[in-house]
Write an enzyme that holds these catalytic residues in place. Structure first.
Site, PDB file in Angstrom:
ATOM      1  N   GLU A 161      -1.826  -0.682  -4.845  1.00  0.00           N
ATOM      2  CA  GLU A 161      -1.598  -2.131  -4.920  1.00  0.00           C
ATOM      3  C   GLU A 161      -0.514  -2.440  -3.898  1.00  0.00           C
ATOM      4  O   GLU A 161       0.595  -1.915  -4.005  1.00  0.00           O
ATOM      5  CB  GLU A 161      -1.093  -2.525  -6.313  1.00  0.00           C
ATOM      6  CG  GLU A 161      -1.979  -2.103  -7.455  1.00  0.00           C
ATOM      7  CD  GLU A 161      -3.173  -3.011  -7.656  1.00  0.00           C
ATOM      8  OE1 GLU A 161      -3.225  -4.067  -6.998  1.00  0.00           O
ATOM      9  OE2 GLU A 161      -4.039  -2.661  -8.455  1.00  0.00           O
ATOM     10  N   CYS A 165       5.264  -9.740  -5.873  1.00  0.00           N
ATOM     11  CA  CYS A 165       4.164  -9.558  -4.922  1.00  0.00           C
ATOM     12  C   CYS A 165       3.270 -10.794  -4.929  1.00  0.00           C
ATOM     13  O   CYS A 165       2.611 -11.105  -3.948  1.00  0.00           O
ATOM     14  CB  CYS A 165       3.364  -8.321  -5.274  1.00  0.00           C
ATOM     15  SG  CYS A 165       3.153  -8.172  -7.028  1.00  0.00           S
TER      16      CYS A 165
HETATM   17  P1  NAD Z   1       7.894   0.681  -1.032  1.00  0.00           P
HETATM   18  O1  NAD Z   1       6.546   0.859  -0.441  1.00  0.00           O
HETATM   19  O2  NAD Z   1       9.065   0.743  -0.138  1.00  0.00           O
HETATM   20  O3  NAD Z   1       8.134   1.802  -2.154  1.00  0.00           O
HETATM   21  C1  NAD Z   1       7.248   1.978  -3.234  1.00  0.00           C
HETATM   22  C2  NAD Z   1       7.365   3.411  -3.747  1.00  0.00           C
HETATM   23  O4  NAD Z   1       6.876   4.329  -2.770  1.00  0.00           O
HETATM   24  C3  NAD Z   1       8.779   3.868  -4.070  1.00  0.00           C
HETATM   25  O5  NAD Z   1       8.782   4.618  -5.268  1.00  0.00           O
HETATM   26  C4  NAD Z   1       9.116   4.749  -2.876  1.00  0.00           C
HETATM   27  O6  NAD Z   1      10.099   5.726  -3.178  1.00  0.00           O
HETATM   28  C5  NAD Z   1       7.783   5.406  -2.603  1.00  0.00           C
HETATM   29  N1  NAD Z   1       7.593   5.971  -1.250  1.00  0.00           N
HETATM   30  C6  NAD Z   1       8.183   5.592  -0.086  1.00  0.00           C
HETATM   31  N2  NAD Z   1       7.737   6.348   0.939  1.00  0.00           N
HETATM   32  C7  NAD Z   1       6.832   7.225   0.423  1.00  0.00           C
HETATM   33  C8  NAD Z   1       5.996   8.244   0.988  1.00  0.00           C
HETATM   34  N3  NAD Z   1       6.014   8.532   2.288  1.00  0.00           N
HETATM   35  N4  NAD Z   1       5.170   8.922   0.164  1.00  0.00           N
HETATM   36  C9  NAD Z   1       5.127   8.645  -1.154  1.00  0.00           C
HETATM   37  N5  NAD Z   1       5.898   7.694  -1.745  1.00  0.00           N
HETATM   38  C10 NAD Z   1       6.734   6.994  -0.966  1.00  0.00           C
HETATM   39  O7  NAD Z   1       7.831  -0.701  -1.842  1.00  0.00           O
HETATM   40  P2  NAD Z   1       8.984  -1.445  -2.655  1.00  0.00           P
HETATM   41  O8  NAD Z   1       9.972  -1.992  -1.679  1.00  0.00           O
HETATM   42  O9  NAD Z   1       9.483  -0.603  -3.765  1.00  0.00           O
HETATM   43  O10 NAD Z   1       8.158  -2.650  -3.323  1.00  0.00           O
HETATM   44  C11 NAD Z   1       7.912  -3.856  -2.690  1.00  0.00           C
HETATM   45  C12 NAD Z   1       6.489  -3.925  -2.174  1.00  0.00           C
HETATM   46  O11 NAD Z   1       5.591  -3.716  -3.258  1.00  0.00           O
HETATM   47  C13 NAD Z   1       6.086  -5.278  -1.600  1.00  0.00           C
HETATM   48  O12 NAD Z   1       5.350  -5.068  -0.427  1.00  0.00           O
HETATM   49  C14 NAD Z   1       5.186  -5.891  -2.676  1.00  0.00           C
HETATM   50  O13 NAD Z   1       4.263  -6.824  -2.222  1.00  0.00           O
HETATM   51  C15 NAD Z   1       4.540  -4.679  -3.235  1.00  0.00           C
HETATM   52  N6  NAD Z   1       4.050  -4.918  -4.600  1.00  0.00           N
HETATM   53  C16 NAD Z   1       2.707  -5.101  -4.796  1.00  0.00           C
HETATM   54  C17 NAD Z   1       2.211  -5.344  -6.079  1.00  0.00           C
HETATM   55  C18 NAD Z   1       0.732  -5.539  -6.331  1.00  0.00           C
HETATM   56  O14 NAD Z   1       0.322  -5.499  -7.486  1.00  0.00           O
HETATM   57  N7  NAD Z   1      -0.088  -5.705  -5.322  1.00  0.00           N
HETATM   58  C19 NAD Z   1       3.101  -5.401  -7.153  1.00  0.00           C
HETATM   59  C20 NAD Z   1       4.471  -5.204  -6.918  1.00  0.00           C
HETATM   60  C21 NAD Z   1       4.922  -4.944  -5.627  1.00  0.00           C
END
Ligand code: NAD
Length: 497
Positions: free
Chosen positions: A257, A291
């Site tokens: 997502e 989001c």
């Molecule tokens: P992010 O992508 O920076 O991090 C999300 C998770 O991924 C964290 O736990 C992080 O530690 C992990 N991560 C980072 N690099 C990684 C890698 N290389 N391999 C595996 N895991 C890794 O996102 P964020 O800043 O925590 O959240 C905000 C984002 O989430 C926004 O873009 C928002 O739109 C999105 N979001 C989407 C939904 C939806 O339902 N579509 C819901 C909530 C948030």
């Protein structure tokens, strides 16, 4: 809860809370001198131990009945309900979410537990297609090991939802939360342990995304990856998971997502009283860090000036401050990195559009006052890229047809809204507005489990909607068993006594 600030939270591996070499402070974004908790981060060796424990635990967890698993998850929902006020407080303190929205997030987590428990019991019935002489049974089995990688912006509800979905379907689950919301994930751990989750079945593995997250994604024993977060990380995980590793005997299933650039259309027949309030709430709730948040408003020319005037005035009345204060409507953003990234976008916006409002904000936390840009070109940077802060781009459209075209003109398809009292426009939007969740004449945030299953398409994600009837299927492997029952009766095994 303030008397409990600064405690240490350790990872849960194979049923034990384990020490770690590295710890990080999780700070209160409303007041960064306050340490909410110290979180132990696992290293690669500990990630491997967690994976091996999960594999061992799967031998029995994979064979439990759907009812046994659903009962544990329902109990988790009941515990969350009992601890509702306390859990809301941790959300307020760790990620700076205003009280009212933190409380709604706890409700959503309870809903996920109860809904997925009921859904698993529904799926467990399977399907029978029997014909004369032949029985056909369609059933589901768990996939194996699920890695859950969660974001900070719905630190409780999204992490709980993905985790309990993986567990209730019979998968052993490792939860790797975002670094900035790892204390709340430790609270989810307390709840699941109290609900009776067996050791090794659920493990809490906080660590760096690019190190531990990436290691678990690439691990040959991982079957499912449930990720919610940015498009950049989601795409990387999708690509990593596609590569077959030595010893791997299955393809991984990725649920990702991702982000959005959500627009609300306001046509010439819209009730502006309703539209103004709805846009303010959708755009600035949780400082634009949902989001689903509105970050583009596409307004038809004939009502453009009057909408902007009222939108700006309504936004000026918002209270900005510490998330814990009851009167706060707009709290801080999550951290310093996010704050400077949003500021850079505001500068880019100033180069391509006009500033209609730029509010000031307190300085002792990571605050950004709401900003409204007007006359933004539809292909401008601030009209196309996800900013994830309290920044809104207002775009002028000649008529409804052009507005719909602009609304669809991004790489994302997450949420969208329409304010209109014209039936033909409402009908056309239902057919042509490319979003996973379309809201008509209401706010575009705050989806409720089961009532509004949530998730998008295009670059907003792959997978079925969270809180919807197809969600659990992603964690299951369907099987068909056909038996010829026309035979000859049963016979003893030859050679046996
Ligand atoms: P992010 O992508 O920076 O991090 C999300 C998770 O991924 C964290 O736990 C992080 O530690 C992990 N991560 C980072 N690099 C990684 C890698 N290389 N391999 C595996 N895991 C890794 O996102 P964020 O800043 O925590 O959240 C905000 C984002 O989430 C926004 O873009 C928002 O739109 C999105 N979001 C989407 C939904 C939806 O339902 N579509 C819901 C909530 C948030």
């Amino acid at each position: 809860m303030k008397t409990q600030l600064g405690k240490t939270y350790l990872p849960l591996i194979n049923g034990e809370y384990v020490e770690t070499a590295e710890k990080v402070d999780s700070l209160n974004p409303s007041n960064y001198s306050q340490v909410v908790g110290k979180v132990g981060l696992i290293n690669i060796e500990q990630a491997e131990i967690a994976m091996q424990s999960a594999k061992e635990a799967f031998k029995t967890w994979g064979k439990t009945t759907a009812k046994q698993r659903a009962d544990i998850i329902r109990k988790a929902g009941d515990i969350i309900e009992q601890r509702r006020a306390e859990l809301s407080a941790w959300i307020v303190l760790e990620v700076g979410k205003p009280v009212r929205e933190a409380d709604a997030e706890v409700s959503e987590a309870i809903d996920f537990c109860r809904y997925y428990a009921a859904e698993m019991e529904r799926l467990d019935k399977g399907y029978n297609y029997d014909v004369a002489g032949e029985n056909n049974r369609y059933i589901y089995q768990p996939r194996g090991i699920a890695v859950v990688i969660s974001p900070w912006n719905f630190p409780f509800a999204i992490a709980t939802g993905m985790t309990v979905a993986a567990l209730v379907t019979g998968n052993c689950t490792l939860l790797k939360p975002a670094e900035t919301s790892a204390v709340i994930a430790a609270k989810i751990t307390e709840v699941l342990v109290e609900a009776g989750i067996p050791k090794g079945v659920f493990q809490y593995v906080p660590g760096k995304g690019s190190v531990v997250g990436s290691y678990l994604v690439n691990h040959p024993d991982t079957h499912v990856i449930a990720f919610t977060g940015s498009q950049e990380v989601g795409c990387k995980i999708y690509a990593d998971a596609a590569v077959l590793k030595p010893g791997q005997k299955h393809m991984k299933r990725v649920i990702a997502e991702m982000g959005g650039k959500n627009g609300i259309i306001i046509d010439e027949s819209a009730d502006l009283d309703q539209a103004v309030v709805g846009v303010v709430q959708s755009a600035f709730g949780y400082s634009g860090q949902k989001c689903s948040a509105c970050s583009r408003v596409i307004v038809v020319e004939s009502v453009y000036d009057s909408f902007i005037k009222r939108f700006v005035e309504a936004t000026k009345s918002l209270n900005i401050g510490e998330a814990e204060l009851p009167q706060t409507q707009v709290g801080p953003v999550i951290d310093d990195k996010s704050q400077s990234r949003i500021r850079e976008y505001i500068e880019k916006g100033k180069a391509e559009a006009e500033v209609a409002l730029e509010m000031s904000a307190p300085v002792n936390g990571y605050f950004i006052g709401p900003v409204i840009f007007t006359n933004v070109p539809a292909d401008g940077i601030i009209a196309q890229q996800e900013i994830f802060g309290p920044v809104v781009a207002v775009i002028k459209a000649k008529d409804f047809q052009e507005a719909l075209q602009v609304a669809n003109g991004t790489n994302y398809a997450l949420t969208g809204g329409l304010y209109s009292r014209t039936p033909s426009h409402i009908e056309q939007a239902q057919a042509e507005f490319e979003v996973g969740n379309l809201y008509i004449n209401r706010t575009i945030t705050g989806a409720i489990v089961s009532r509004q299953p949530f998730g998008g398409f295009k670059l907003s994600g792959v997978g079925s909607k969270a809180g919807g009837p197809d969600y659990l299927l992603q964690f299951l492997e369907p099987r068909t068993i056909t038996e010829n029952i026309q035979r000859q009766g049963f016979a003893p095994i030859e050679g046996a006594e």
